[in-house]
Design a protein around this motif. Sequence first.
Motif, mmCIF file in Angstrom:
data_model
loop_
_atom_site.group_PDB
_atom_site.id
_atom_site.type_symbol
_atom_site.label_atom_id
_atom_site.label_comp_id
_atom_site.label_asym_id
_atom_site.label_seq_id
_atom_site.Cartn_x
_atom_site.Cartn_y
_atom_site.Cartn_z
ATOM 1 N N TRP A 328 0.838 -1.202 0.000
ATOM 2 C CA TRP A 328 0.000 0.000 0.000
ATOM 3 C C TRP A 328 0.862 1.236 0.000
ATOM 4 O O TRP A 328 2.069 1.168 0.108
ATOM 5 N N GLY A 406 -3.296 6.361 8.493
ATOM 6 C CA GLY A 406 -4.242 5.383 7.959
ATOM 7 C C GLY A 406 -5.667 5.615 8.363
ATOM 8 O O GLY A 406 -6.584 5.320 7.605
ATOM 9 N N GLU A 407 -5.859 6.135 9.555
ATOM 10 C CA GLU A 407 -7.197 6.389 10.077
ATOM 11 C C GLU A 407 -7.070 7.509 11.085
ATOM 12 O O GLU A 407 -5.969 7.777 11.565
ATOM 13 N N PRO A 408 -8.204 8.108 11.452
ATOM 14 C CA PRO A 408 -8.120 9.047 12.566
ATOM 15 C C PRO A 408 -7.618 8.290 13.800
ATOM 16 O O PRO A 408 -8.030 7.147 14.022
ATOM 17 N N ASP A 430 0.652 12.768 13.806
ATOM 18 C CA ASP A 430 -0.498 12.136 13.157
ATOM 19 C C ASP A 430 -0.547 12.673 11.739
ATOM 20 O O ASP A 430 -0.805 13.854 11.522
ATOM 21 N N THR A 431 -0.265 11.802 10.775
ATOM 22 C CA THR A 431 -0.052 12.256 9.397
ATOM 23 C C THR A 431 -1.241 11.915 8.522
ATOM 24 O O THR A 431 -1.561 10.750 8.324
ATOM 25 N N GLN A 434 -3.201 10.343 1.482
ATOM 26 C CA GLN A 434 -3.919 9.280 0.774
ATOM 27 C C GLN A 434 -3.048 8.703 -0.338
ATOM 28 O O GLN A 434 -2.084 9.336 -0.752
ATOM 29 N N THR A 435 -3.464 7.551 -0.853
ATOM 30 C CA THR A 435 -2.807 7.002 -2.041
ATOM 31 C C THR A 435 -2.726 8.095 -3.117
ATOM 32 O O THR A 435 -1.708 8.266 -3.781
ATOM 33 N N ASP A 519 -12.977 13.067 2.715
ATOM 34 C CA ASP A 519 -12.957 13.007 4.178
ATOM 35 C C ASP A 519 -13.688 14.206 4.783
ATOM 36 O O ASP A 519 -13.605 15.320 4.266
ATOM 37 N N LEU A 531 -9.501 15.259 11.549
ATOM 38 C CA LEU A 531 -10.120 14.414 10.536
ATOM 39 C C LEU A 531 -11.245 13.615 11.177
ATOM 40 O O LEU A 531 -11.090 13.088 12.282
ATOM 41 N N ARG A 534 -14.363 9.159 6.577
ATOM 42 C CA ARG A 534 -14.908 9.311 5.227
ATOM 43 C C ARG A 534 -16.317 9.894 5.295
ATOM 44 O O ARG A 534 -17.093 9.508 6.183
ATOM 45 N N LYS A 628 -7.690 -0.516 7.817
ATOM 46 C CA LYS A 628 -8.859 0.358 7.949
ATOM 47 C C LYS A 628 -10.101 -0.478 8.232
ATOM 48 O O LYS A 628 -10.322 -1.505 7.604
HETATM 49 C C1 6R9 Z 1 -1.929 6.904 3.620
HETATM 50 C C2 6R9 Z 1 -3.224 6.176 3.492
HETATM 51 C C3 6R9 Z 1 -6.530 7.295 2.677
HETATM 52 C C4 6R9 Z 1 -7.639 7.578 3.681
HETATM 53 C C5 6R9 Z 1 -7.889 9.040 3.893
HETATM 54 C C6 6R9 Z 1 -8.488 9.041 5.298
HETATM 55 C C7 6R9 Z 1 -7.692 7.961 6.002
HETATM 56 C C8 6R9 Z 1 -5.231 8.332 6.420
HETATM 57 C C9 6R9 Z 1 -5.291 9.532 8.224
HETATM 58 C C10 6R9 Z 1 -6.609 9.268 7.837
HETATM 59 C C11 6R9 Z 1 -7.411 10.482 9.607
HETATM 60 C C12 6R9 Z 1 -5.085 10.314 9.405
HETATM 61 N N1 6R9 Z 1 -6.536 8.511 6.706
HETATM 62 N N2 6R9 Z 1 -4.464 8.935 7.329
HETATM 63 N N3 6R9 Z 1 -7.666 9.738 8.523
HETATM 64 N N4 6R9 Z 1 -6.188 10.771 10.063
HETATM 65 N N5 6R9 Z 1 -3.869 10.594 9.874
HETATM 66 O O1 6R9 Z 1 -3.778 5.707 4.464
HETATM 67 O O2 6R9 Z 1 -3.727 6.097 2.209
HETATM 68 O O3 6R9 Z 1 -4.934 3.896 2.028
HETATM 69 O O4 6R9 Z 1 -5.291 5.739 0.333
HETATM 70 O O5 6R9 Z 1 -6.208 5.919 2.645
HETATM 71 O O6 6R9 Z 1 -7.255 7.081 4.971
HETATM 72 O O7 6R9 Z 1 -9.831 8.669 5.246
HETATM 73 O O8 6R9 Z 1 -8.756 9.565 2.921
HETATM 74 P P1 6R9 Z 1 -5.040 5.341 1.744
#
Ligand code: 6R9
Length: 669
Positions: A328, A406-408, A430-431, A434-435, A519, A531, A534, A628
């Motif tokens: 990923w 990856g998630e909140p 906390d980063t 997205q892809t 998001d 965040l 979704r 996720k």
């Molecule tokens: C890098 C990655 C993207 C979706 C993104 C959001 C969720 C990723 C997050 C986060 C809250 C964070 N997301 N990081 N939500 N805080 N720090 O995960 O890429 O697999 O494409 O997912 O993940 O919903 O839109 P990807």
Amino acid sequence: MSYGGDTTDTLGMGDVVSNESLANLLREERRFTPPADLAADANVTAEAYERAKADRLGFWAEQARRLTWATEPTETLDWSNPPFAKWFADGKLNVAYNCVDRHVENGLGDRVALHFEGEPGDTRSLTYAELQREVSQAAHALTELGVQTGDRVAIYLPMITEAVIAMLACARIGAPHSVVFGGFSADALATRIQDADARVIITADGGYRRGKPSALKPAVDEALTRPGTENVRSVLVVRRTGQEVAWTEGRDVWWHEIVDRQPEQHTPEAFDAEHPLFILYTSGTTGKPKGILHTTGGYLTQVSYTHHAVFDLKPESDVFWCTADVGWVTGHSYIVYGPLSNGATEVLYEGTPDTPHQGRWWEIVQKYGVTILYTAPTAIRACMKWGDDIPAKFDLSSLRVLGSVGEPINPEAWIWYRKNIGADTTPVVDTWWQTETGGIMISPLPGVTATKPGSAQVALPGIAATVVDDEANEVANGAGGYLVLTEPWPSMLRTIWGDDQRYLDTYWSRFENRYFAGDGAKKDDDGDIWLLGRVDDVMLVSGHNISTTEVESSLVSHPKVAEAAVVGATDPQTTQAICAFVILRGSAAEDEGLVEELRAHVAKQLGPIAKPKRIMPVAELPKTRSGKIMRRLLRDVAENRALGDVTTLTDSSVMELIQSKLPSAPSED
Ligand code: 6R9
């Protein structure tokens, strides 16, 4: 205001979360200022925000100079045909040269690039000089197999060094790779081979997972029986487990037979900055997977810069570990391209965190002296569930920066991570990204930002993000809405492979001239971004929009809850009713009283309207392989429907377990 009362609010995300409930989740106003020594020596300071604000393109042009170009770019951004961006378009470079060769040329050949740790305990440390030889040999082997610049190569491998080598070898010869996660089925693999029209597949006999060899090659064989895969000429097979494999003569080739006999030197060719580097498929919630296309110069610039800035990497002394899979985007950007372009030393671990015991990760941190750890909230919550005593048995004092993606991340998990893994001193970043964004977009900087548990906070220097309402107006501090990106950025996706229209429709049609990420988000009183998950997951309860993230965070803030997933199920009275699935912490017992206690806890924190109608303790939650939660499946369960597509699920038995526990009638208020 907390959720409550009977007034019907307008639709949209304007009221997804109230200030008071955020403050409740934070309880006291907790802020963590950067440790003084880290701040004093930080790679990036507050001044970067000013510089980037004054001249955004100049800032990125400066970051592009982190790379070694065969032809230096004179142009920065070409946005003459939005949203089809070109960055550094007249520059030329080779990605593999930037990630490997130039470090060797700079005298760093003996530095370890990868500390590989196999799940069974086999290890291998690969220096930059060794990596250069192996990438060169693999590049020659691909050329011998007829791979030409522009041909797509599918990579379907476990987390072994060959995965990194294969990606770099493709980049070296300008053949875009499409990495397909090793846990995906033959079907998922076939769709991705067809869509990208791949010519060669790189795979292995198998990999180790949960203490056992797990086969990969049979899925490739099966995928290649499907129509639309006829253009695959060769299958390059790494021997990892030694298990028996079926063999198609003339098509299948052992990696060790073809790669090992190649010359150890290979001259990298420079490609245009906009040459395709890789396609990575995201499943999305519906429809066929989208092939997200990333290109060369802008992508490498942003992943290199963000890795340097967000993790404060000091390549000469740090040991970096990103626990994601290379299948990923986090693995692409923060195992392969970001860290290696920066000359980092990193850990690559094949297996799961609890094999053969629940302290395996912490044992690895101790063994290699890991200084920077980057992982996902789902893993942090699993560790919370297993108990504080497990990490406490290991020496984690080398750690100095912790990251999450990856998630909140619920404030409770954030605090647990900092306290139990980071000795209550390390910054947690906390980063959000997205892809599609390719690299990190919103995150604290560890030497600058006073962090707030649960918030990704601020757009990085050079990145423009905000929160807007239904009419595309920027919301005031304290209000919620949709997260949008308002200016192009170097590592943005260039299109969806073979489908420009879908690229326009999916990301650029909801708000004019703005990229809509899908998001929900909220600005707090300081303008920091939170965040909220979704937008498809937002619940509508008696006219109020309620964010799943917020109710989940409230549940996780209860001492007996390790993890929670919340969905809205159709309800005749309230439009949707809040259904929560919770995983209890190690010692907590499940009984009727507990469910009532949890409902009361949420009602007290967030207001009566956010009180879940049903709460079901479960052993596991359905997750994708990137960690996720698949709320869509839980919604199917909560509404007694047949399950939708489960192909991206980690473990399909989880859903059977959950369904078998379902009470026949929902409990009434
Ligand atoms: C890098 C990655 C993207 C979706 C993104 C959001 C969720 C990723 C997050 C986060 C809250 C964070 N997301 N990081 N939500 N805080 N720090 O995960 O890429 O697999 O494409 O997912 O993940 O919903 O839109 P990807």
